[in-house]
Design an enzyme around this catalytic site. Structure first.
Site, PDB file in Angstrom:
ATOM      1  N   HIS A   1      86.612  95.194  51.686  1.00  0.00           N
ATOM      2  CA  HIS A   1      87.019  95.627  50.347  1.00  0.00           C
ATOM      3  C   HIS A   1      85.870  95.490  49.353  1.00  0.00           C
ATOM      4  CE1 HIS A   1      89.694  96.565  47.051  1.00  0.00           C
ATOM      5  NE2 HIS A   1      90.736  96.600  47.861  1.00  0.00           N
ATOM      6  N   SER A   2      84.680  95.911  49.749  1.00  0.00           N
ATOM      7  CA  SER A   2      83.551  95.877  48.818  1.00  0.00           C
ATOM      8  C   SER A   2      83.690  96.965  47.766  1.00  0.00           C
ATOM      9  CB  SER A   2      82.235  96.068  49.571  1.00  0.00           C
ATOM     10  OG  SER A   2      81.887  94.895  50.270  1.00  0.00           O
ATOM     11  N   TYR A   3      83.356  96.587  46.526  1.00  0.00           N
ATOM     12  CA  TYR A   3      83.278  97.528  45.413  1.00  0.00           C
ATOM     13  C   TYR A   3      81.807  97.860  45.207  1.00  0.00           C
ATOM     14  CZ  TYR A   3      88.015  96.217  43.754  1.00  0.00           C
ATOM     15  OH  TYR A   3      89.363  95.976  43.615  1.00  0.00           O
TER      16      TYR A   3
ATOM     17  N   HIS B   1      97.431  94.029  51.445  1.00  0.00           N
ATOM     18  CA  HIS B   1      96.220  93.403  51.998  1.00  0.00           C
ATOM     19  C   HIS B   1      96.489  92.065  52.693  1.00  0.00           C
ATOM     20  CE1 HIS B   1      93.892  96.607  50.513  1.00  0.00           C
ATOM     21  NE2 HIS B   1      93.657  96.180  49.283  1.00  0.00           N
TER      22      HIS B   1
ATOM     23  N   ASP C   1      93.359 106.282  44.480  1.00  0.00           N
ATOM     24  CA  ASP C   1      93.691 105.116  45.301  1.00  0.00           C
ATOM     25  C   ASP C   1      94.497 105.650  46.480  1.00  0.00           C
ATOM     26  OD1 ASP C   1      94.021 102.598  46.308  1.00  0.00           O
ATOM     27  OD2 ASP C   1      95.283 101.845  44.674  1.00  0.00           O
TER      28      ASP C   1
ATOM     29  N   ASN D   1      95.679  97.392  53.028  1.00  0.00           N
ATOM     30  CA  ASN D   1      96.504  98.316  52.262  1.00  0.00           C
ATOM     31  C   ASN D   1      97.959  97.845  52.245  1.00  0.00           C
ATOM     32  OD1 ASN D   1      97.302 100.868  50.875  1.00  0.00           O
ATOM     33  ND2 ASN D   1      95.241 101.454  51.487  1.00  0.00           N
ATOM     34  N   ARG D   2      98.894  98.755  51.981  1.00  0.00           N
ATOM     35  CA  ARG D   2     100.273  98.370  51.649  1.00  0.00           C
ATOM     36  C   ARG D   2     101.236  98.602  52.807  1.00  0.00           C
ATOM     37  NH1 ARG D   2      97.575 100.231  47.307  1.00  0.00           N
ATOM     38  NH2 ARG D   2      97.791  99.036  45.379  1.00  0.00           N
TER      39      ARG D   2
ATOM     40  N   GLU E   1      87.339 102.069  51.878  1.00  0.00           N
ATOM     41  CA  GLU E   1      87.920 101.142  52.849  1.00  0.00           C
ATOM     42  C   GLU E   1      88.285 101.920  54.118  1.00  0.00           C
ATOM     43  OE1 GLU E   1      91.060  98.829  50.633  1.00  0.00           O
ATOM     44  OE2 GLU E   1      90.267 100.134  49.056  1.00  0.00           O
TER      45      GLU E   1
ATOM     46  N   GLN F   1      90.192 104.845  52.628  1.00  0.00           N
ATOM     47  CA  GLN F   1      90.830 104.738  51.322  1.00  0.00           C
ATOM     48  C   GLN F   1      89.748 104.758  50.260  1.00  0.00           C
ATOM     49  OE1 GLN F   1      94.223 104.321  51.052  1.00  0.00           O
ATOM     50  NE2 GLN F   1      94.561 103.737  48.933  1.00  0.00           N
TER      51      GLN F   1
END
Length: 366
Positions: free
Chosen positions: A198-200, A124, A264, A98-99, A330, A302
Site C-alpha cells: 500500500h505504498s503511496y 485490508h 479508488d 481491499n474490502r 495496489e 487498484q
C-alpha cells in the site's frame, strides 16, 4: 522521449543493516533496513508492517528524491490519528487487501465474520492486519541486488480468518533501479488471501503537493464498478468512453472530477492468468522526469488517488499530506472476491503455496 537506462555495476551492493527505529506502544522493537544500489537508489523498510518508509529515486538531473509518503519517526506510524485515518502508508496488506462486504464470507459451507473497520465493510485485513504486526527480518544479498526477507505467522482466527498462515515477503532492490516484491504463503486450513503493498507514490514529492499532473497509463480494457461503499457490483465494465479509460496516457486529474470521490477502483488486467509479471501500469511525472512501470502477475490493480487524505497528517520533512498527495497502484485480486464467485478465486488450501511477484521499475525522461 527516451527513458534512461542504468548500467549494471561489476560489484554487488552490500546487505542492508538493521537500525533501531523505536518501540511499538506494546514495547516491541522495530527496526529499519535500507537497501541501496550503485545507481543512487535507496529503499528503507520498517519491520512494523513491512512498511516501505522511504524510496530515493534519481530524477532527470540525477538528483535522488523520496517518492513515497510516510513519516520520519515510528511515532507517525503508531499515532492514534494515523490509525484512525486508515491510510496504511507503505505497508504490506493482509490477510485480505481491499474490502470484503460487511466483513462476511463463506468458505466450504462455513460462514466467517471479520471485524468491521470501514463501515459497513472489512478493509485490508481488519484493524490489526499485517500492517500493524512486527515482522521478522533477514537481510541478504543476491545476484540482483540487496534483499530483505520478512516473515510473519498469522495464527488461526486472527482477525477472524481461518488457518495458521505463514507469509513471506522478499524486497529486492535491483541494480537497474527496480524494487521487486516476491510474496509467498502457506496455510494449514482453507483460507482466503489477497496480499498487496500500500505504498503511496508522488514522483515529484517536495515539488508538487498533489499527483493530479502525473501521467498515467493502465493497459486494462475493463474495471469493476462499485457501490457507494466501494464494494464491486460484480460487473466487469468496459473503460471505453468513461473517465476510467487510461489505455492511452492521461493526467490523473484530467477527469477525476467525473468520478464521485475520486479514483479508488480495481482495473481488470488483460491477462488475468499471468505466469510471469506483465506490465500493469505506467506513470510519468513531467517536473522530475521520473517514470515508474509496474509489473505484476496478479489479475487486477487498484488505483487509489489519496481521496481520503485530509491534510491532518504531517509527513516527512514537515510536508502535510492533503487530498491527492499520493497515488497507490495496489496489485491484487479483486475486492470482495470471496463473495463474488465469478471473480478469480482467492482461496488458499493446505498443500498449496501462494506465490506472486510485483515489480516497480524506475527510470527518467529527459
Amino acid at each position: 522521449m527516451a527513458v534512461a537506462s542504468f548500467s549494471r555495476p561489476t560489484t554487488l551492493s552490500s546487505p542492508p543493516v538493521a537500525v533501531l527505529f523505536g518501540h511499538t506502544p506494546g514495547g516491541t522493537l522495530v527496526h529499519l533496513f535500507t537497501l541501496q544500489n550503485h545507481c543512487g537508489m535507496q529503499a528503507t523498510i520498517s519491520t512494523l508492517g513491512g512498511t516501505l518508509t522511504s524510496l530515493l529515486v534519481p530524477d532527470k538531473h540525477g538528483q535522488p528524491g523520496d517518492v513515497v509518503l510516510g513519516f520520519d519517526t515510528l511515532a507517525g506510524y503508531t499515532s492514534e490519528l494515523f490509525v484512525q485515518e486508515n491510510t496504511y502508508f507503505g505497508a504490506i496488506i493482509g490477510r485480505y487487501g481491499n474490502r470484503i462486504a460487511k466483513g462476511r464470507f463463506t468458505l466450504d459451507g462455513r460462514p466467517y465474520q471479520l471485524p468491521i473497520n470501514n463501515v459497513p465493510n472489512s478493509l485490508h485485513g481488519g484493524p490489526l492486519g499485517f500492517d500493524k504486526q512486527v515482522w521478522q527480518a533477514t537481510p541478504d544479498i543476491s545476484a540482483d541486488g540487496p534483499t530483505l526477507t520478512l516473515t510473519y505467522l498469522s495464527l488461526d482466527g486472527e482477525e477472524g480468518y481461518p488457518g495458521n498462515l505463514t507469509v513471506q515477503v522478499v524486497y529486492t532492490l535491483t541494480e537497474d533501479n527496480s524494487l521487486r516484491l516476491d510474496y509467498s504463503a502457506t496455510t494449514d486450513q482453507p483460507t482466503v488471501l489477497n496480499l498487496t503493498s500500500h505504498s503511496y507514490f508522488n514522483l515529484a514529492l517536495g515539488s508538487a503537493p498533489t499527483i493530479l499532473d502525473h501521467i498515467l497509463t493502465l493497459p486494462a480494457d475493463q474495471f469493476t464498478p462499485v457501490d457507494d461503499t466501494l464494494i464491486p457490483t460484480g460487473e466487469l465494465k468496459d473503460v471505453k468512453g468513461t473517465p476510467f479509460d487510461f489505455t492511452t496516457p492521461h493526467a490523473i486529474g484530467e477527469r477525476i472530477g467525473q468520478v464521485p470521490g475520486g479514483y479508488d477502483h480495481n482495473w481488470v488486467l488483460a491477462n488475468q492468468h499471468r505466469p510471469q509479471p506483465e506490465l500493469a501500469a505506467s506513470v510519468y511525472e513531467p517536473i522530475s522526469g521520473r517514470t515508474m512501470d509496474v509489473y505484476t502477475d496478479q489479475p487486477g490493480v487498484q488505483c487509489y488517488t489519496g481521496n481520503f487524505l485530509k491534510g491532518n497528517l504531517g509527513g516527512k520533512d514537515g510536508v502535510t499530506y492533503g487530498q491527492h498527495a499520493g497515488f497507490c497502484l495496489e496489485t491484487q485480486h479483486f475486492p470482495d472476491s470471496p463473495n463474488q464467485p465469478q471473480f478469480p478465486s482467492t482461496v488458499l488450501r493446505p498443500g498449496e503455496t501462494f506465490r506472486s511477484t510485483t515489480e516497480y521499475r524506475f527510470g527518467v525522461r529527459q
